[in-house]
Write an enzyme that holds these catalytic residues in place. Structure first.
Site, PDB file in Angstrom:
ATOM      1  N   ASP A 120       6.244  -4.164 -13.769  1.00  0.00           N
ATOM      2  CA  ASP A 120       5.583  -4.024 -15.070  1.00  0.00           C
ATOM      3  C   ASP A 120       5.510  -2.562 -15.509  1.00  0.00           C
ATOM      4  OD1 ASP A 120       5.193  -6.638 -15.649  1.00  0.00           O
ATOM      5  OD2 ASP A 120       3.019  -6.645 -15.432  1.00  0.00           O
ATOM      6  N   ASP A 179       0.995  -6.250  -2.490  1.00  0.00           N
ATOM      7  CA  ASP A 179       0.903  -5.219  -3.517  1.00  0.00           C
ATOM      8  C   ASP A 179       1.815  -4.053  -3.166  1.00  0.00           C
ATOM      9  OD1 ASP A 179      -0.848  -6.694  -4.970  1.00  0.00           O
ATOM     10  OD2 ASP A 179      -2.631  -5.510  -4.497  1.00  0.00           O
ATOM     11  N   ASP A 181       1.496  -0.980  -2.479  1.00  0.00           N
ATOM     12  CA  ASP A 181       1.174  -0.033  -1.412  1.00  0.00           C
ATOM     13  C   ASP A 181       0.961  -0.718  -0.066  1.00  0.00           C
ATOM     14  OD1 ASP A 181      -1.097  -1.171  -2.659  1.00  0.00           O
ATOM     15  OD2 ASP A 181      -2.410   0.290  -1.689  1.00  0.00           O
ATOM     16  N   ASP A 273      -7.202 -13.369  -7.888  1.00  0.00           N
ATOM     17  CA  ASP A 273      -7.019 -13.844  -6.523  1.00  0.00           C
ATOM     18  C   ASP A 273      -8.196 -14.703  -6.060  1.00  0.00           C
ATOM     19  OD1 ASP A 273      -8.729 -11.689  -6.622  1.00  0.00           O
ATOM     20  OD2 ASP A 273      -7.533 -10.410  -5.313  1.00  0.00           O
TER      21      ASP A 273
END
Length: 532
Positions: A120, A179, A181, A273
């Site tokens: 994105d 994610d 990281d 989530d």
């Protein structure tokens, strides 16, 4: 003198009929919340102790057998289920290579895994870099897909939802989410997938976060203490006792049929989530938390980034509680089926009580409100009204036990527990504000700011050092000053001075320590300079 006399007269007029009853009621409510939180902490301590003593490891609680291709030579890699790995990204210049590389290095048959990078990014340079990295892995034979969309509607939830619409996803039975990281170990899927294969009622397997930059500064050590308790106690208790806990949004694997039956990803809150986890649980799906399945991740390194993250993590659950309270209460017995057999699942009354009371009300609402209201406002205010006495158990014994129970999760940082308490009290102001925003669905309820990663912070730090313009320096000073913290610091400090001069107790010791913590944060000396 006349002004001072007028203020004294006004104080005497409102003190008896207004201030004293209001403060007495506030103390009573705060003490009640203190007892509620204390019972919750002791309950979790008892459960986690029993889990440890009885050896209720997930591999013993559920059927689990390691996967090997030689178990069925005729099937070969076909014995392995098809897995989709999603990596949502947004301008992740510093970490995109690490996350993509870790996902592509997962030990799983290459023909039974699809890596999906959901980019994105709004920076065209970064988008090109991520695309080139995907192409590089594709040339190595990895089945990797680079997907973009023309808007950021729904933020992360929108990206994940859009990613599930591609035709190749129909081949997959499971989806793992990491994610940008997060860096899973190669054995991640081999550890997690057997729970799904041998237990068709399991809808989610969640791994634990391991923080690669916990020793970076004092603020990251404080974050580690809070999150370690969450992962080592709260998640473990929910998994062992109720087969339910809040999905952490990353480092987990979903059964796609469970995800779809729950209604898929929704962007109605900033905790998509947790939203998905609650909805899937109400459908009867069970969750497994693996405390020893750790995935490397990164903690926010600046106070600004941490504050935005905590706003999202506090506002989102409160807003979700508002939206789902009646849905949880009215939940009925439902049935679901998979390809092999039909299972009847019942969401028990105790599980619903746990979700509403323990999971949401105590941890997501009372836990935030009590800390800020009681320790930062009510206790300091009582020094001006000596006839209101707070019992010793309310402001010393119970808080001490709660603090020690929290600190157990990170034994190596026990010596920092006082700093942790003071810092948590400072952060509770922001969490309480965010909680009320979520409950009232006020202005910033859907604010989503992507947490800055270390690399970006270091880059901005170097750039700010290189610039010597006066305007830049003034802007830096303004960004470092936090007026809310400075205002609370002044209030608590004045209360401490009054208590030291006229009070009968020793509140001023705590008040001076707490006002110092607020002042240090307020002038930007926490989470500002990141060491190399």
């Amino acid at each position: 003198m006349e002004a001072a006399e007028q203020i004294a007269v006004m104080w005497r007029q409102v003190r008896g009929p207004v201030i004293v009853p209001l403060l007495r009621a506030s103390v009573a409510v705060c003490l009640a919340m203190c007892v509620i939180l204390f019972v919750e902490k002791v309950y979790m301590a008892v459960v986690i102790t029993a889990v440890r003593l009885l050896g209720r490891r997930p591999e013993r609680q559920w059927r689990w057998e390691p996967m090997r291709e030689d178990d069925d030579p005729e099937l070969g890699s076909a014995a392995y289920p098809m897995v989709l790995v999603q990596i949502p990204m947004y301008n992740e210049r510093e970490v995109y290579q690490l996350s993509i590389g870790a996902a592509c290095g997962l030990s799983w048959p290459s023909d039974r895994i699809i890596i999906q990078v959901l980019d994105d990014s709004t920076d065209p340079v970064i988008k090109e870099m991520v695309q080139i990295e995907c192409q590089r892995w594709a040339r190595k034979g990895v089945n990797i897909k680079y997907e973009i969309r023309d808007n950021r509607r729904g933020y992360k939830a929108g990206a994940l939802k859009e990613g599930m619409k591609h035709s190749y996803v129909r081949e997959c039975d499971f989806v793992a989410i990491f994610d940008a990281d997060f860096q899973p170990e190669p054995s991640f899927l081999c550890r997690a997938m057997p729970f799904f294969i041998h237990n068709p009622e399991i809808g989610l397997v969640q791994g634990r976060w391991r923080f690669v930059n916990a020793d970076e500064c004092l603020m990251t050590r404080m974050q580690e203490m809070s999150l370690d308790y969450h992962f080592k106690v709260e998640q473990e208790v929910g998994s062992s006792a109720y087969a339910f806990f809040g999905f952490n949004g990353t480092a987990g694997v979903w059964r796609i049929s469970a995800l779809n039956e729950a209604g898929g990803w929704k962007d109605r809150t900033t905790v998509e989530d947790m939203d998905l986890a609650v909805r899937a649980s109400l459908k009867g799906w069970k969750f497994v938390y693996l405390g020893d399945l750790m995935v490397k991740s990164e903690l926010p390194s600046t106070f600004k980034a941490f504050r935005y993250q905590q706003h999202r993590w506090s506002c989102g659950p409160a807003n979700l509680f508002r939206k789902m309270f009646m849905e949880i209460v009215r939940n009925k017995i439902e049935y679901f089926a998979n390809k092999l057999l039909i299972l009847m699942q019942r969401v028990t009354l105790w599980k619903r009580i746990y979700v509403i009371y323990n999971f949401f009300f105590v941890r997501k609402i009372i836990g935030h409100i009590l800390t800020s209201v009681f320790y930062c406002f009510v206790i300091p205010a009582t020094v001006f009204v000596p006839e209101i006495e707070i019992p010793m158990w309310g402001y010393v014994y119970i808080p001490t036990i709660i603090t020690l129970l929290n600190a157990v999760g990170t034994p190596r940082s026990v010596h920092l527990v006082i700093f942790w308490v003071l810092f948590e009290n400072v952060m509770s102001i922001h969490r309480t504000k965010a909680t009320f925003i979520g409950l009232l669905e006020a202005g910033r309820v859907n604010e989503w700011v992507v947490t800055e990663k270390l690399g970006d912070i270091m880059k901005m730090k170097l750039q700010s050092k290189a610039s010597r313009k006066l305007r830049t320096k003034i802007r830096e000073i303004r960004e470092r000053l936090h007026l809310l913290e400075l205002g609370v610091a002044a209030y608590i400090f004045s209360c401490g001075c009054y208590d030291m001069l006229f009070g009968k107790g020793y509140y001023y010791i705590f008040l001076f320590m707490q006002s110092t913590a607020f002042f240090v944060v307020g002038v930007g000396y926490v989470g500002t300079l990141v060491p190399h």
